[in-house]
Write an enzyme that holds these catalytic residues in place. Structure first.
Site, PDB file in Angstrom:
ATOM      1  N   ASN A  52     -28.927 -93.059  43.462  1.00 57.93           N
ATOM      2  CA  ASN A  52     -28.907 -92.359  44.740  1.00 57.93           C
ATOM      3  C   ASN A  52     -28.574 -90.877  44.583  1.00 57.93           C
ATOM      4  OD1 ASN A  52     -26.710 -91.479  47.029  1.00 57.93           O
ATOM      5  ND2 ASN A  52     -28.564 -92.359  47.887  1.00 57.93           N
ATOM      6  N   GLN A 102     -10.536 -89.516  44.900  1.00 59.15           N
ATOM      7  CA  GLN A 102     -11.023 -89.499  46.283  1.00 59.15           C
ATOM      8  C   GLN A 102     -10.031 -88.825  47.236  1.00 59.15           C
ATOM      9  OE1 GLN A 102     -14.075 -91.559  46.648  1.00 59.15           O
ATOM     10  NE2 GLN A 102     -14.364 -90.319  48.467  1.00 59.15           N
ATOM     11  N   SER A 162     -20.311 -89.198  55.381  1.00 57.42           N
ATOM     12  CA  SER A 162     -19.770 -90.469  55.885  1.00 57.42           C
ATOM     13  C   SER A 162     -18.812 -90.194  57.044  1.00 57.42           C
ATOM     14  CB  SER A 162     -19.012 -91.204  54.781  1.00 57.42           C
ATOM     15  OG  SER A 162     -19.893 -91.955  53.992  1.00 57.42           O
ATOM     16  N   GLY A 216     -20.822 -96.857  50.047  1.00 50.21           N
ATOM     17  CA  GLY A 216     -21.464 -97.253  48.792  1.00 50.21           C
ATOM     18  C   GLY A 216     -20.979 -96.439  47.605  1.00 50.21           C
ATOM     19  N   ASP A 217     -21.368 -96.868  46.439  1.00 54.25           N
ATOM     20  CA  ASP A 217     -21.154 -96.150  45.181  1.00 54.25           C
ATOM     21  C   ASP A 217     -22.140 -96.795  44.202  1.00 54.25           C
ATOM     22  OD1 ASP A 217     -19.164 -94.159  43.774  1.00 54.25           O
ATOM     23  OD2 ASP A 217     -19.268 -95.830  42.390  1.00 54.25           O
ATOM     24  N   LYS A 243     -10.686 -93.828  52.858  1.00 50.01           N
ATOM     25  CA  LYS A 243     -12.154 -93.697  52.871  1.00 50.01           C
ATOM     26  C   LYS A 243     -12.601 -93.555  51.430  1.00 50.01           C
ATOM     27  CE  LYS A 243     -16.095 -93.025  54.969  1.00 50.01           C
ATOM     28  NZ  LYS A 243     -16.568 -94.216  54.222  1.00 50.01           N
ATOM     29  N   LYS A 286     -10.723 -85.086  46.916  1.00 49.13           N
ATOM     30  CA  LYS A 286     -12.076 -84.803  47.388  1.00 49.13           C
ATOM     31  C   LYS A 286     -12.119 -84.835  48.906  1.00 49.13           C
ATOM     32  CE  LYS A 286     -15.046 -87.258  45.328  1.00 49.13           C
ATOM     33  NZ  LYS A 286     -16.041 -88.198  44.811  1.00 49.13           N
ATOM     34  N   LYS A 303     -10.717 -96.655  47.281  1.00 49.07           N
ATOM     35  CA  LYS A 303     -11.921 -97.031  46.534  1.00 49.07           C
ATOM     36  C   LYS A 303     -11.872 -98.524  46.280  1.00 49.07           C
ATOM     37  CE  LYS A 303     -15.582 -95.171  44.556  1.00 49.07           C
ATOM     38  NZ  LYS A 303     -16.392 -94.012  44.929  1.00 49.07           N
ATOM     39  N   THR A 307     -24.971 -86.836  49.041  1.00 53.91           N
ATOM     40  CA  THR A 307     -24.221 -86.464  47.836  1.00 53.91           C
ATOM     41  C   THR A 307     -25.076 -85.548  46.963  1.00 53.91           C
ATOM     42  OG1 THR A 307     -23.124 -88.597  47.972  1.00 53.91           O
ATOM     43  CG2 THR A 307     -22.820 -87.362  45.948  1.00 53.91           C
TER      44      THR A 307
HETATM   45  P1  NDP Z   1     -26.450 -95.695  41.631  1.00 56.24           P
HETATM   46  O1  NDP Z   1     -26.060 -97.091  41.341  1.00 56.24           O
HETATM   47  O2  NDP Z   1     -27.426 -95.425  42.713  1.00 56.24           O
HETATM   48  O3  NDP Z   1     -27.013 -95.012  40.295  1.00 56.24           O
HETATM   49  C1  NDP Z   1     -26.262 -94.942  39.128  1.00 56.24           C
HETATM   50  C2  NDP Z   1     -27.099 -94.298  38.045  1.00 56.24           C
HETATM   51  O4  NDP Z   1     -26.252 -94.036  36.944  1.00 56.24           O
HETATM   52  C3  NDP Z   1     -28.203 -95.202  37.538  1.00 56.24           C
HETATM   53  O5  NDP Z   1     -29.300 -94.431  37.116  1.00 56.24           O
HETATM   54  C4  NDP Z   1     -27.524 -95.887  36.351  1.00 56.24           C
HETATM   55  O6  NDP Z   1     -28.412 -96.362  35.345  1.00 56.24           O
HETATM   56  C5  NDP Z   1     -26.695 -94.759  35.798  1.00 56.24           C
HETATM   57  N1  NDP Z   1     -25.551 -95.330  35.065  1.00 56.24           N
HETATM   58  C6  NDP Z   1     -24.596 -96.163  35.544  1.00 56.24           C
HETATM   59  N2  NDP Z   1     -23.730 -96.508  34.570  1.00 56.24           N
HETATM   60  C7  NDP Z   1     -24.150 -95.860  33.474  1.00 56.24           C
HETATM   61  C8  NDP Z   1     -23.685 -95.811  32.138  1.00 56.24           C
HETATM   62  N3  NDP Z   1     -22.601 -96.498  31.740  1.00 56.24           N
HETATM   63  N4  NDP Z   1     -24.346 -94.998  31.275  1.00 56.24           N
HETATM   64  C9  NDP Z   1     -25.438 -94.296  31.686  1.00 56.24           C
HETATM   65  N5  NDP Z   1     -25.937 -94.328  32.919  1.00 56.24           N
HETATM   66  C10 NDP Z   1     -25.304 -95.097  33.795  1.00 56.24           C
HETATM   67  O7  NDP Z   1     -25.078 -94.895  41.871  1.00 56.24           O
HETATM   68  P2  NDP Z   1     -24.847 -93.512  42.623  1.00 56.24           P
HETATM   69  O8  NDP Z   1     -25.999 -92.608  42.397  1.00 56.24           O
HETATM   70  O9  NDP Z   1     -24.417 -93.817  44.001  1.00 56.24           O
HETATM   71  O10 NDP Z   1     -23.551 -92.963  41.851  1.00 56.24           O
HETATM   72  C11 NDP Z   1     -23.640 -92.152  40.673  1.00 56.24           C
HETATM   73  C12 NDP Z   1     -22.340 -91.431  40.461  1.00 56.24           C
HETATM   74  O11 NDP Z   1     -22.059 -90.601  41.585  1.00 56.24           O
HETATM   75  C13 NDP Z   1     -21.087 -92.309  40.295  1.00 56.24           C
HETATM   76  O12 NDP Z   1     -20.181 -91.680  39.406  1.00 56.24           O
HETATM   77  C14 NDP Z   1     -20.509 -92.328  41.693  1.00 56.24           C
HETATM   78  O13 NDP Z   1     -19.112 -92.627  41.681  1.00 56.24           O
HETATM   79  C15 NDP Z   1     -20.764 -90.890  42.108  1.00 56.24           C
HETATM   80  N6  NDP Z   1     -20.756 -90.643  43.543  1.00 56.24           N
HETATM   81  C16 NDP Z   1     -21.591 -91.329  44.388  1.00 56.24           C
HETATM   82  C17 NDP Z   1     -21.586 -91.059  45.735  1.00 56.24           C
HETATM   83  C18 NDP Z   1     -22.559 -91.680  46.680  1.00 56.24           C
HETATM   84  O14 NDP Z   1     -22.611 -91.244  47.840  1.00 56.24           O
HETATM   85  N7  NDP Z   1     -23.363 -92.630  46.270  1.00 56.24           N
HETATM   86  C19 NDP Z   1     -20.612 -90.102  46.320  1.00 56.24           C
HETATM   87  C20 NDP Z   1     -19.843 -89.363  45.332  1.00 56.24           C
HETATM   88  C21 NDP Z   1     -19.904 -89.668  44.003  1.00 56.24           C
HETATM   89  P3  NDP Z   1     -28.592 -97.938  35.119  1.00 56.24           P
HETATM   90  O15 NDP Z   1     -29.512 -98.374  36.219  1.00 56.24           O
HETATM   91  O16 NDP Z   1     -29.202 -98.043  33.756  1.00 56.24           O
HETATM   92  O17 NDP Z   1     -27.234 -98.560  35.203  1.00 56.24           O
END
Ligand code: NDP
Length: 450
Positions: A245, A115, A382, A169-170, A94, A118, A130, A214
């Site tokens: 997200n 993961q 999830s 998603g991620d 997962k 976690k 992943k 999250t």
């Molecule tokens: P999204 O794609 O919804 O958002 C990502 C955000 O991070 C955007 O604002 C993006 O900005 C920014 N970002 C991405 N890459 C970079 C970078 N290199 N430098 C600066 N900012 C950056 O992703 P999520 O919110 O889903 O995921 C965010 C984090 O949380 C990740 O590390 C993910 O692995 C982790 N996570 C997510 C989960 C989930 O349920 N979605 C669960 C557990 C962990 P920009 O638009 O400019 O790229």
């Protein structure tokens, strides 16, 4: 800790470096866990039996595949797809799918490795995996996204399933992408197997609270950590990096609990919001219009200011919640936070703090919750979605949110107690790594050498 445990761990790590050359993020994730395992092996040497540590660090299966698709000009584009099925001792693999140009095998392996622990911490029966692609969704039309997702699933579908591997998603993969992926899976498999993906739409097997999970879960766990030190979000100033997200729903929960979100960001810069964030406007900009965070500053007023290319960690705050991406908070930024009086750091993103930053937090009494514990609410919900799919049921928002809240409180209790049990009170890195490891290790030992 005996010298032989130190030597044993160094030998594992050296072998891993040689075997997985050019994958710095994977090395970083493993190194942190192995460091905590020194304490475990010192006390319980049987955890090194039967090649357990080597097996834990080697994925059960790694899939790499070609993803060809046609862009709106009729030109053929080729991306690379990945799925790393890391460990299924506790349940089906997962973990999310990430679409971002920085994706490579090493990134997916680091995420898959994290993961495992976690998912174990959630207490639910899920293994670790992943996947993703180096596809960049930015600037692509809806139809291009759809064609890419369909091509990606055309290969992935044969490797996943309710009892085998359940992606979600991620970064770069939200509700829209899960919809296109699910549609193609349904077409290819000729069955409506809702348990094959999570993060689905509410009318076709999705769960309430999954979108918020999250971010909300991060804030629930951080609240528990603050409570343990007689503090709360009420009146606290909070930095939330990112604006995707995780960041949006972390910000929402912080403000519901009486805190003020004083800054948010994307990869181009950050917005300072001294009077808090207007969440309705933020959601419209990010979720509906899919625009940049700079648009928020331009439209919000109320003191909001955009800092192009600025470092969000220079903003003065009590709590920092990194919610963007790996290694976004380095040692220098950790010092900046401390100089500004930040007392709590909890990770919504996966591995957002560099090893130097983590070391600084632990040495300087900054209460720090690592991502594998703090952001587990997404995968936990999830797993709740999978439970609803299995029983053909759908739960209310309140009930699902309550389950999420309980899971996050239990994770905090677990990592706090484990840290104490191993004479590391307040070291939630050791607490999370050890508590996550022991459940998986016990299952692997019970199931034999496979
Ligand atoms: P999204 O794609 O919804 O958002 C990502 C955000 O991070 C955007 O604002 C993006 O900005 C920014 N970002 C991405 N890459 C970079 C970078 N290199 N430098 C600066 N900012 C950056 O992703 P999520 O919110 O889903 O995921 C965010 C984090 O949380 C990740 O590390 C993910 O692995 C982790 N996570 C997510 C989960 C989930 O349920 N979605 C669960 C557990 C962990 P920009 O638009 O400019 O790229």
């Amino acid at each position: 800790m005996t010298a032989s445990v130190d030597t044993q761990i160094s030998e594992y790590y050296d072998k891993l470096l040689k075997r997985n050359a050019g994958e710095p993020e994977f090395h970083q994730a493993v190194s942190e866990v192995l460091d905590s395992l020194k304490i475990v092996l010192g006390k319980d040497p049987h955890y090194a039996d039967y090649g357990l540590i080597e097996r834990l660090c080697e994925p059960e299966r790694q899939l790499i595949f070609r993803v060809p698709w046609t862009d709106d000009n009729g030109d053929i584009q080729v991306n690379r797809g990945f799925r790393v099925q890391f460990n299924s001792a506790l349940g089906p693999y997962k973990g999310g799918l990430r679409f971002h140009p920085s994706v490579n095998l090493g990134i997916i392996k680091f995420l898959g490795f994290e993961q495992i622990f976690k998912n174990s911490l959630t207490g639910l029966p899920i293994g670790g995996g992943k996947g993703g692609s180096d596809f960049d969704p930015k600037g692509k039309s809806d139809r291009e996204i759809m064609r890419f997702c369909q091509s990606f699933m055309t290969e992935l579908y044969r490797h996943i399933g309710e009892y085998r591997d359940v992606p979600a998603g991620d970064i770069g993969v939200g509700g829209r992408e899960i919809g296109y992926l699910f549609g193609q899976y349904r077409r290819l498999s000729n069955q409506h197997e809702s348990g094959v993906l999570t993060g689905k739409g509410l009318t076709w097997g999705g769960s309430l609270v999954r979108t918020e999970a999250t971010g909300y879960g991060l804030v629930y766990l951080t609240s528990e950590m603050m409570k343990a030190h007689n503090e709360s979000f009420e009146g606290a100033k909070v930095i939330v990096s990112g604006s995707g997200n995780v960041a949006i729903y972390a910000a929402e929960k912080v403000q519901q609990l009486g805190g003020t979100v004083v800054a948010m960001s994307d990869s181009s810069g950050y917005v300072s919001t001294p009077n808090g964030v207007d969440l309705e406007l933020l959601k419209d900009i990010k979720e509906v219009r899919r625009a940049r965070i700079s648009a928020y500053a331009a439209e919000a007023g109320n003191g909001a200011e955009y800092h192009k290319g600025g470092n969000i960690w220079e903003v003065k705050a009590d709590v920092a919640l990194p919610c963007a991406t790996q290694n976004e908070l380095d040692g220098e930024s950790a010092k900046l936070l401390a100089a500004n009086g930040t007392r709590y750091v909890a990770e919504g993103a996966n591995m957002p703090s560099t090893p130097e930053a983590v070391h600084f937090f632990l040495q300087n009494d900054i209460h720090y919750a690592p991502g594998k514990a703090a952001n587990a609410g997404g995968v936990a919900t999830s797993a709740l979605e999978m439970q609803q799919n299995a029983s053909r049921d759908s739960w209310s928002f309140e009930y699902t949110d309550q389950r999420l809240h309980e899971i996050m409180s239990n994770i905090f209790k677990d990592i706090d107690k484990t840290a104490k049990d191993y004479d590391r009170e307040g070291d939630y890195v050791a607490g999370a790594n050890i508590a996550g490891f022991k459940k998986v290790a016990d299952a692997m030992l019970a199931q034999g050498v496979i």
